[in-house]
Design an enzyme around this catalytic site. Structure first.
Site, PDB file in Angstrom:
ATOM      1  CG  HIS A 231      -1.973  -1.060   1.258  1.00  0.00           C
ATOM      2  ND1 HIS A 231      -2.877  -1.382   0.609  1.00  0.00           N
ATOM      3  CD2 HIS A 231      -1.989  -2.293   2.106  1.00  0.00           C
ATOM      4  CE1 HIS A 231      -3.592  -2.557   0.749  1.00  0.00           C
ATOM      5  NE2 HIS A 231      -2.957  -2.975   1.679  1.00  0.00           N
ATOM      6  CG  ASP A 232       1.797   2.765   3.677  1.00  0.00           C
ATOM      7  OD1 ASP A 232       0.901   3.298   3.499  1.00  0.00           O
ATOM      8  OD2 ASP A 232       2.238   2.683   4.741  1.00  0.00           O
TER       9      ASP A 232
END
Length: 296
Positions: A231-232
């Protein structure tokens, strides 16, 4: 080519650790400050984890401790990253210290002193950024844009409606979404397709690949066989190689109460951000593999 000056806000978090690691090895980025806050685990742990990551990668970047709680709601966390936030690898305690200033003050002074506009990158809740904008709106003209991992146009991952980083402080997200600044939302629409697993990591035998394999194996957002969701990391990828993503102008509002709290809802109106809606999965994997080759 001139490097992109960056202030990075984070709440490590296994995928935060991976995002920070690759960011350190991207020549396009000049990371001037890292701020920590509540999120995946409490701020004591997210701050300690950030310093451990810096030690692991041999980096010396100022770290400022930020907001301990969301603006309105009670602090929340999940067990997705384990008890420490970075379960799976034995990181030694760091000897580095945070800067004495609160993260919001550190961001303000850095922006005010800068001769060039800076990019704010948020890979946790948006509390630090929101408080900066509330307290010091004059720094807006020093912000090039805000790229954040958070939100979704396709449903949530912590509730059926909400993605974690927005859900963890929806009132802060609302302030940022309504700030009038250049915003890029890197949400679940693309991050759930950004998968890295054992097949990619097995191609490298460096220290970074070993640490990623150990922590990813304890990450409860995917599995090592099929890949865990980065995600990040997608926020870092977008800044260096935006062509890997499809982005579209959208008008998106944040729900701040009721059962859909934390939802990022597309509505009719003037666009207030660019939302990532597509990702070239092969190009993302190649970007990651190319970065991993440079790492310790």
């Amino acid at each position: 080519m001139a490097k992109i000056p960056v202030i990075l806000s984070t709440d490590p978090g296994i995928d935060d650790a991976a995002a920070l690691g690759v960011a350190f090895y991207r020549n396009e980025l000049d990371i001037r400050l890292i701020t920590t806050l509540h999120g995946n685990v409490d701020i004591g742990k997210t701050t300690a984890n950030t310093l451990k990551i810096l030690d692991f990668f041999g980096q010396q970047i100022p770290v400022a401790r930020g907001m301990e709680t969301p603006l309105v709601i009670a602090p929340v966390s999940t067990d997705v990253h384990g008890e420490s936030g970075m379960d799976g690898y034995d990181f030694p305690e760091s000897t580095q210290q945070v800067v004495p200033e609160h993260a919001v003050e550190a961001m303000r002074s850095l922006l005010e002193a800068s001769d060039e506009k800076m990019t704010l990158v948020s890979i946790g809740p948006l509390t630090n950024v929101a408080v900066l904008l509330l307290m010091y709106p004059q720094v807006k003209n020093k912000i090039e844009r805000i790229v954040f991992m958070g939100g979704s146009l396709c449903g949530g991952n912590v509730t059926s409606a909400a993605e974690f980083n927005i859900w963890a402080d929806p009132h802060a997200a609302k302030i940022v979404f309504e700030s009038g600044l250049d915003l890029v939302m890197i949400g679940l629409d693309v991050t759930q397709k950004a998968l890295i697993g054992s097949s990619e990591l097995a191609k490298h035998s460096n220290k970074s690949a070993e640490m990623f394999a150990a922590t990813f194996g304890h990450y409860r957002d995917g599995d090592m066989e099929h890949g865990v969701m980065m995600h990040d990391m997608c926020a870092i990828t977008y800044i260096t190689n935006p062509e890997i993503f499809k982005v579209e102008p959208k008008c998106v509002k944040v729900v701040t109460e009721g059962p859909a709290i934390g939802m990022t809802m597309e509505v009719h109106g003037e666009p207030n951000l660019q939302a990532a809606t597509g990702i070239d999965q092969e190009a993302f994997r190649n970007w990651f593999m190319g970065t991993l080759e440079r790492m310790i």
